[in-house]
Design an enzyme around this catalytic site. Structure first.
Site: not given
Ligand code: PLP
Length: 358
Positions: A35, A130
Site C-alpha cells: 500500500k 484502529r
C-alpha cells in the site's frame, strides 16, 4: 526528469528475502504489503522474488493495477471492505480482513452469487484502537460467520503500532493466541492463519519472545525501508536506502535567513519561524508538499539542511555546500514511510526502476 524517485528493486528483493527468512525461522509466513508504494507491480514482483507468499494492499485500485500487470499471486485486502463494495472485493481478492457482521454477510452473498468462497480474517483490537472487534465480540462473530455459506474463516488477526503506536508485546499477542485457541475449540475449526504481526513485531519475533501460535505477518515498511516501526530501528542485514528522491536546483541565491515584513500565515495555515543566521545560500528545488512529507525527507549530503516547503518548492540552506551546489544540479534525499507514500502517490514524481545493486 526531476523530481524523481529511484527505486532499487534488488535491494527490495534482498530485504524481502531477509525478512521472510527471519519469519520462517519462527514459523511465520509473510504477506508483502504494497500500500505504501501504491501497488507498484514491479515492487510487488520484487517482494515475491524475495519469497513473500502473497501480496496485501489496502486499496482495490492498487490490487487491480497489479493484476493488470500480471503480478501472479493471491491478493489480500488489508483495509476493511466497504459494505457498498462487497461484490468488487470478492471479485478482486481471495481474502480480506473484517470486523463487521453486516459486511461478512454481504461478502458471503456476493461470493455465493459469484460461485466463490471468500476467505476472511476476523480482526481483533488489542489496544491500538484502529480496526477490529473487541476481544469479547470475537466468538459470537465467528459463530455468525460460520453460518454464512460464501465465506470461510481463514484466521484471526490484529494490527498494532499503527493508529496509537501501541507496541506488540508477548502479553498483548498472547491474548490473540488465546483467542485463536478459544475459537478453534468452541467452533470446532482449525484456523490457518493467526495474523498478529506487521513491521512493528520483527524485533519481538527475532528475540524469540512472540507467542508461537502467531504464524502470519503482514509486512510493508521493513521490506521497503529496512526498519521495524516502533522505534524505526534498522533491521540487521537490510538496506534502508532502496528509495532515493531526487529534485533539481531551480534557483540559488544569497538571501537573508529571516523574512522581511509583517509575518502572517503561510500557504498551509502555519506561522513559520526562522532563526537569524544572517545571509545564507538558499537553494530552491522543484519538489514540494504535493510530492513529499516535509518532515520525512533527509538530504543525503549532510551539509544541506531543509528550511521549509510550499506545494511546489523546497527551500534548502546550502551555505555549507557552496563549493558544490549549482543551478540545474540534482539533490538526493532519503525518504521515510510518510514521504515515500506521498512520493509514490504524486504523479509529478517520476518513478525510476533500477536493478543494479545488492
Ligand atoms: C499497513 C498495514 C500493514 C503493514 O504495516 P507495515 O508497518 O508497513 O509493515 C499490516 N497490516 C495492516 C492491517 C495494515 O494496514
Amino acid at each position: 526528469m526531476t523530481p524523481s524517485l529511484r527505486i532499487d528493486l534488488n535491494k527490495i528483493e534482498h530485504n524481502a528475502r531477509v525478512i521472510v527468512g527471519l519469519c520462517q525461522e519462527h514459523g511465520i509466513a509473510v504477506s508483502g504489503v504494497t500500500k505504501c508504494v501504491c501497488g507498484h507491480p514491479e515492487i510487488a514482483k520484487a517482494m515475491l522474488r524475495g519469497g513473500v507468499k502473497s501480496i496485501a494492499d489496502s486499496r482495490l485500485e492498487n490490487i487491480r493495477r497489479m493484476q493488470a500487470a500480471d503480478v501472479e499471486t493471491s491478493f489480500e485486502l488489508i483495509r476493511l471492505p466497504p459494505l457498498s463494495a462487497a461484490a468488487e472485493v470478492v471479485e478482486t481478492t481471495k481474502l480480506s480482513l473484517n470486523s463487521e457482521v453486516a459486511v461478512l454477510t454481504a461478502l458471503s452473498d456476493a461470493a455465493v452469487e459469484a460461485g466463490k468462497i471468500h476467505d476472511v480474517v476476523l480482526m481483533v483490537d488489542l489496544g491500538d484502537l484502529r480496526e477490529g472487534m473487541w476481544p469479547d465480540e470475537l466468538l459470537p462473530v465467528a459463530r455468525d460467520a460460520l453460518r454464512l455459506p460464501g465465506i470461510r474463516i481463514a484466521g484471526i488477526g490484529a494490527n498494532l503500532g499503527c493508529f496509537a503506536g501501541i507496541e506488540p508485546s508477548a502479553e498483548n499477542l498472547q491474548l490473540l493466541a488465546d483467542l485463536a485457541d478459544e475459537v478453534e475449540r468452541e467452533c470446532g475449526i482449525k484456523l490457518d492463519r493467526i495474523s498478529g504481526h506487521n513491521s512493528s513485531g520483527l524485533e519481538l519475533i527475532a528475540s524469540g519472545k512472540a507467542p508461537t501460535k502467531i504464524n502470519h505477518a503482514r509486512i510493508g515498511e521493513a521490506i521497503l525501508l529496512g526498519r521495524e516501526t516502533t522505534h524505526r530501528r534498522p533491521l540487521p542485514d537490510t538496506f534502508q536506502d532502496a528509495f532515493e528522491l531526487k529534485a533539481e536546483v531551480l534557483e540559488l541565491k544569497q538571501k537573508p535567513s529571516q523574512p522581511i515584513g509583517k509575518c502572517a500565515e503561510d500557504a498551509f495555515g502555519h506561522r513559520p519561524e526562522f532563526a537569524d543566521c544572517g545571509e545564507i545560500l538558499r537553494a530552491l528545488l522543484n519538489v514540494g508538499r504535493e510530492d513529499i512529507q516535509l518532515s520525512g525527507i533527509v538530504p543525503r549530503d549532510s551539509r544541506l539542511s531543509i528550511l521549509g516547503a510550499s506545494s511546489g518548492y523546497l527551500a534548502l540552506d546550502a551555505s555549507a555546500a557552496q563549493d558544490k551546489i549549482r543551478v540545474g544540479e540534482e539533490v538526493s534525499f532519503d525518504v521515510n514511510y510518510g514521504a515515500l507514500l506521498r512520493a509514490m502517490t504524486s504523479e509529478f514524481v517520476k518513478k525510476q526502476l533500477e536493478h543494479d545493486s545488492a
